[in-house]
Design an enzyme around this catalytic site. Sequence first.
Site, PDB file in Angstrom:
ATOM      1  N   GLU A 186     -56.378 -65.495 -83.530  1.00 30.78           N
ATOM      2  CA  GLU A 186     -56.257 -66.701 -82.712  1.00 30.78           C
ATOM      3  C   GLU A 186     -57.302 -66.653 -81.593  1.00 30.78           C
ATOM      4  OE1 GLU A 186     -52.531 -65.603 -84.670  1.00 30.78           O
ATOM      5  OE2 GLU A 186     -53.247 -64.684 -82.833  1.00 30.78           O
ATOM      6  N   LYS A 209     -55.507 -47.962 -79.845  1.00 28.79           N
ATOM      7  CA  LYS A 209     -55.516 -48.790 -78.633  1.00 28.79           C
ATOM      8  C   LYS A 209     -54.362 -48.452 -77.693  1.00 28.79           C
ATOM      9  CE  LYS A 209     -53.546 -52.849 -80.978  1.00 28.79           C
ATOM     10  NZ  LYS A 209     -53.529 -52.239 -82.329  1.00 28.79           N
ATOM     11  N   GLU A 237     -43.759 -53.011 -78.625  1.00 35.80           N
ATOM     12  CA  GLU A 237     -43.791 -52.360 -79.946  1.00 35.80           C
ATOM     13  C   GLU A 237     -43.033 -51.042 -79.950  1.00 35.80           C
ATOM     14  OE1 GLU A 237     -47.104 -51.635 -83.398  1.00 35.80           O
ATOM     15  OE2 GLU A 237     -47.690 -51.154 -81.343  1.00 35.80           O
TER      16      GLU A 237
END
Length: 443
Positions: A359, A194, A218
Amino acid sequence: MKLENYEAEVAVLGSILLEGTLFQDVKLQPYHFANVAHQKIFRAMKGAFNQKEMIDIVVVTTHLGEQMKEVGNTTYLLKMAESVPTTVNFKHHEQLILDAYLLRKAKEQALRYVQAPSEEGLHKLIRNLQYLYEATDDMEEKSTYDYLLEISKEMQSPSKHKANLTSYKVLDDMTGGLQRGDLIILAARPSVGKTAFALNLAAGHCKQGGSTTVISLEMGSIQLLKRMISLESGINSRKWRGNTFSQEDFSSVSRTIGEMAEWGIFVHEKNRTLSDIRTTIRKRIFENPGKNHVVIIDYLQLIQPETKRERRDLEVGEITRELKLLAIELNIPVVLLSQLSRNVEARNNKRPMLSDLRESGNIEQDADIVAFLYREDYYHPNSKEENVTELILSKHRNGPTGTVILHFDKEMGRFSEMTEKEYKEKRGARSREEQKQRRLHSV
């Protein structure tokens, strides 16, 4: 309704101190504030804005100068900024200030009439009240006619309103490109690609003259830029680890760096909170007006909310909702990367579904597009569909859903479209190989 709304004035000024770029959309004037100290603070902000300075506490303090003693010194400004938990209600608080101002002026006009009532005075009162509301009408919601006029202008000048094409034809045919005001979720399991795909989108947009802001929670900026250099130059990304470059590699990298230096690419690695991210995006757009902006955020689950909630799904909901509102406010596409839950691992068919979003509820609700990346060879390393990636559009608020087939060159981090013929040939080769293996096994 209040004649003086002190709390709303503090909220608006505190929000601007937190996010200076909010000032470019402010419709208020100093006289709208009931509090005299607040009028002076706002004038200082306006002076900084007119001089193209980035508004913050230090800049406002400098512009106030000797007037600092009259507004309560720096401590008052600090408390004002600290009192604002989120800037998401900024426009609402701005409207409350305007409403209070209108009430004050209406009261003044009515008192004048009461002191000397007459037929002429009554007509004057009505005219003055009408003028007050017309003078502030641009703060109100646009009418249907205004919107229809805007649509007509868009049709007449499509170049000013065009979407951001991704350079993947099948994807662009389905979506019309990355649409302004859209929140686009790109989700996958770890290491599927991704981040690499997002960098392909960023590079493609920059090469078309656009401006791309990449906010990475990240990876560091150097690491991301190295991956983009590999993508553009065609050198194996593993060579960065051992610095095993040939002379040809050096030439290719140097050429690529020269080209990328001309791009409108901005990489940020130190943003962690939602407030930091919002401020960075607004600042980038404020400093680069008139550019065709795209924002990429890597990734959702690492963003820290502004306020702690009792449940993580509520925090995620706040983040996606505010990023969607930001996309609308700034009229830009926001591409938000997201992890998938482990639920997908428990199924035989491991192609992602909307319920696999971590979520999930709010992410799916707020997003205009939800796209998943899936690779067969991620789960089956010996698969004959090696490097074949499916980009699955599972939700598309304003268009069709479907799957785009891509070829993924892992070593360069490059995604390219596969034609239907190429994909069928690859699948046909796999089928023939499986038949051969079955025959050998039966012998």
